[in-house]
Design a protein around this motif. Sequence first.
Motif, mmCIF file in Angstrom:
data_model
loop_
_atom_site.group_PDB
_atom_site.id
_atom_site.type_symbol
_atom_site.label_atom_id
_atom_site.label_comp_id
_atom_site.label_asym_id
_atom_site.label_seq_id
_atom_site.Cartn_x
_atom_site.Cartn_y
_atom_site.Cartn_z
ATOM 1 N N CYS A 232 0.874 -1.177 0.000
ATOM 2 C CA CYS A 232 0.000 0.000 0.000
ATOM 3 C C CYS A 232 0.907 1.221 0.000
ATOM 4 N N LEU A 233 0.771 2.039 -1.042
ATOM 5 C CA LEU A 233 1.605 3.239 -1.156
ATOM 6 C C LEU A 233 0.788 4.470 -0.844
ATOM 7 N N LYS A 234 1.397 5.418 -0.133
ATOM 8 C CA LYS A 234 0.741 6.704 0.144
ATOM 9 C C LYS A 234 1.248 7.727 -0.880
ATOM 10 N N LEU A 235 0.368 8.088 -1.797
ATOM 11 C CA LEU A 235 0.753 8.995 -2.885
ATOM 12 C C LEU A 235 1.340 10.301 -2.353
ATOM 13 N N HIS A 236 0.705 10.871 -1.315
ATOM 14 C CA HIS A 236 1.164 12.167 -0.798
ATOM 15 C C HIS A 236 2.497 12.067 -0.062
ATOM 16 N N ALA A 237 2.941 10.844 0.229
ATOM 17 C CA ALA A 237 4.214 10.686 0.947
ATOM 18 C C ALA A 237 5.406 10.584 0.002
ATOM 19 N N LEU A 238 5.162 10.387 -1.295
ATOM 20 C CA LEU A 238 6.278 10.213 -2.233
ATOM 21 C C LEU A 238 7.091 11.500 -2.311
ATOM 22 N N PRO A 239 8.388 11.450 -2.003
ATOM 23 C CA PRO A 239 9.182 12.675 -2.018
ATOM 24 C C PRO A 239 9.508 13.134 -3.443
ATOM 25 N N LEU A 240 9.188 14.395 -3.721
ATOM 26 C CA LEU A 240 9.477 14.992 -5.035
ATOM 27 C C LEU A 240 10.456 16.138 -4.841
ATOM 28 N N SER A 241 11.373 16.283 -5.768
ATOM 29 C CA SER A 241 12.377 17.332 -5.639
ATOM 30 C C SER A 241 11.766 18.718 -5.845
ATOM 31 N N ALA A 242 12.155 19.636 -4.943
ATOM 32 C CA ALA A 242 11.712 21.028 -5.064
ATOM 33 C C ALA A 242 12.265 21.675 -6.331
ATOM 34 N N HIS A 243 13.288 21.036 -6.930
ATOM 35 C CA HIS A 243 13.867 21.601 -8.157
ATOM 36 C C HIS A 243 12.873 21.628 -9.309
ATOM 37 N N TRP A 244 11.903 20.712 -9.329
ATOM 38 C CA TRP A 244 11.008 20.681 -10.492
ATOM 39 C C TRP A 244 9.530 20.509 -10.155
ATOM 40 N N ARG A 245 9.202 20.159 -8.883
ATOM 41 C CA ARG A 245 7.816 19.749 -8.608
ATOM 42 C C ARG A 245 6.802 20.865 -8.869
ATOM 43 N N ASP A 246 7.192 22.131 -8.703
ATOM 44 C CA ASP A 246 6.237 23.213 -8.954
ATOM 45 C C ASP A 246 6.154 23.599 -10.429
ATOM 46 N N ALA A 247 7.041 23.016 -11.220
ATOM 47 C CA ALA A 247 7.057 23.368 -12.651
ATOM 48 C C ALA A 247 6.173 22.449 -13.488
ATOM 49 N N VAL A 248 5.648 21.399 -12.872
ATOM 50 C CA VAL A 248 4.759 20.487 -13.618
ATOM 51 C C VAL A 248 3.464 20.303 -12.835
ATOM 52 N N ASP A 249 2.379 19.969 -13.530
ATOM 53 C CA ASP A 249 1.123 19.781 -12.797
ATOM 54 C C ASP A 249 1.196 18.493 -11.988
ATOM 55 N N SER A 250 0.350 18.416 -10.958
ATOM 56 C CA SER A 250 0.570 17.341 -9.995
ATOM 57 C C SER A 250 0.265 15.935 -10.539
ATOM 58 N N PRO A 251 -0.716 15.734 -11.431
ATOM 59 C CA PRO A 251 -0.848 14.383 -12.008
ATOM 60 C C PRO A 251 0.422 13.939 -12.747
ATOM 61 N N GLN A 252 1.044 14.891 -13.453
ATOM 62 C CA GLN A 252 2.287 14.582 -14.167
ATOM 63 C C GLN A 252 3.386 14.199 -13.185
ATOM 64 N N ALA A 253 3.529 15.006 -12.117
ATOM 65 C CA ALA A 253 4.568 14.749 -11.115
ATOM 66 C C ALA A 253 4.351 13.370 -10.477
ATOM 67 N N GLN A 254 3.090 13.058 -10.159
ATOM 68 C CA GLN A 254 2.802 11.771 -9.527
ATOM 69 C C GLN A 254 3.086 10.614 -10.481
ATOM 70 N N GLN A 255 2.733 10.830 -11.732
ATOM 71 C CA GLN A 255 3.001 9.797 -12.746
ATOM 72 C C GLN A 255 4.506 9.544 -12.871
#
Length: 316
Positions: A232-255
């Motif tokens: 069971c994975l928690k989507l909101h817990a996946l660490p994303l780099s601040a270098h790019w996470r705000d530059a893409v929409d969140s479905p893309q980032a999660q994908q």
Amino acid sequence: MPTLDEFALIRRFFTDAHLPPHIKTGVGDDGAVLAIPANHKLVVSVDTQLPSVHFPADTAPAHIATRALHCAASDLAAMGATPVGFTVALTLPSADENWLAAFSTGLFAAAAHLQCPLIGGDTTRGALCLSIQVLGIVPAGLAIKRSGAQAGDYIWISGCLGDGAAALALLEGRLNLAEAARVYLQERFYSPEIDFDLGVYLRTIATACIDVSDGLLADLGHVCTASRVAACLKLHALPLSAHWRDAVDSPQAQQWALAGGDDYRLCFTAPAIHSALLQSRQNLVCIGEIVDGDGVTVFDKHGTSISSLSAGFRHF
Ligand code: ADP
Ligand code: MG
């Protein structure tokens, strides 16, 4: 200028003059000879890299080399092994000295950085293709396999996810970022950091481990299959780099984080008793839990399971 023959090429670009003592014979004989310490097992893995499949066709030769060695070495870290050496099978369209000099410089720089010496190889003419076989050692009985995860274990990741996919988007001109972010992603793509120390530390803590090369969903799926459990994975817990996470929409980032691949992070499972210790280590993030059943299920922050997620990369 006379063209390089095969053996002059090997001597000039692929011979390491400063081999560590455990390499008894390196490049230049029919085989390499390695001393393996008592009570250790040999861990072996091979990875092939092709232009337009594993790296953009216009990638600089030094980067092709560093990427190939780092990606191959990642499998050793995932087993809890430490490197002892590597071989390279190189197919080249021509003996281009400039290309070879740059490739060789990148290869030896990566080998020095990873403390994994070049001990042999094979050189042939044909369409560009690079296979790197890495050899490592682990104390007998301590290799971390995919098959040990148990219900109740927590699932951990050793750093940000999605960097590989973001880097590819950047290199292919699909993503625009500021200079610092570009440098970060290029580094992550060409020389993904390989944490052998973490692998060693996890030998007595992790119940299963895999490096994320094809995408988290696919690779964690392999752990589940081998261990006969579900994740069971928690989507909101996946660490994303601040270098790019705000530059893409969140479905893309999660994908990208779930299925992008090329991240070369360690994904491992460990009994709950180790959680406080793991939490105190830098960069380790708990992203879910192992349960009875099969397959990987992703939950959003409301606890609702998400379907219609595409899995990782497959060649066939
Ligand atoms: P053999 O014919 O006995 O297999 P080769 O003629 O293919 O040996 O290679 C000669 C030596 O050069 C061997 O030690 C081999 O490991 C090494 N070698 C060949 N190509 C490379 C390469 N690209 N990088 C490093 N070592 C290489
Ligand atoms: Mg021979």
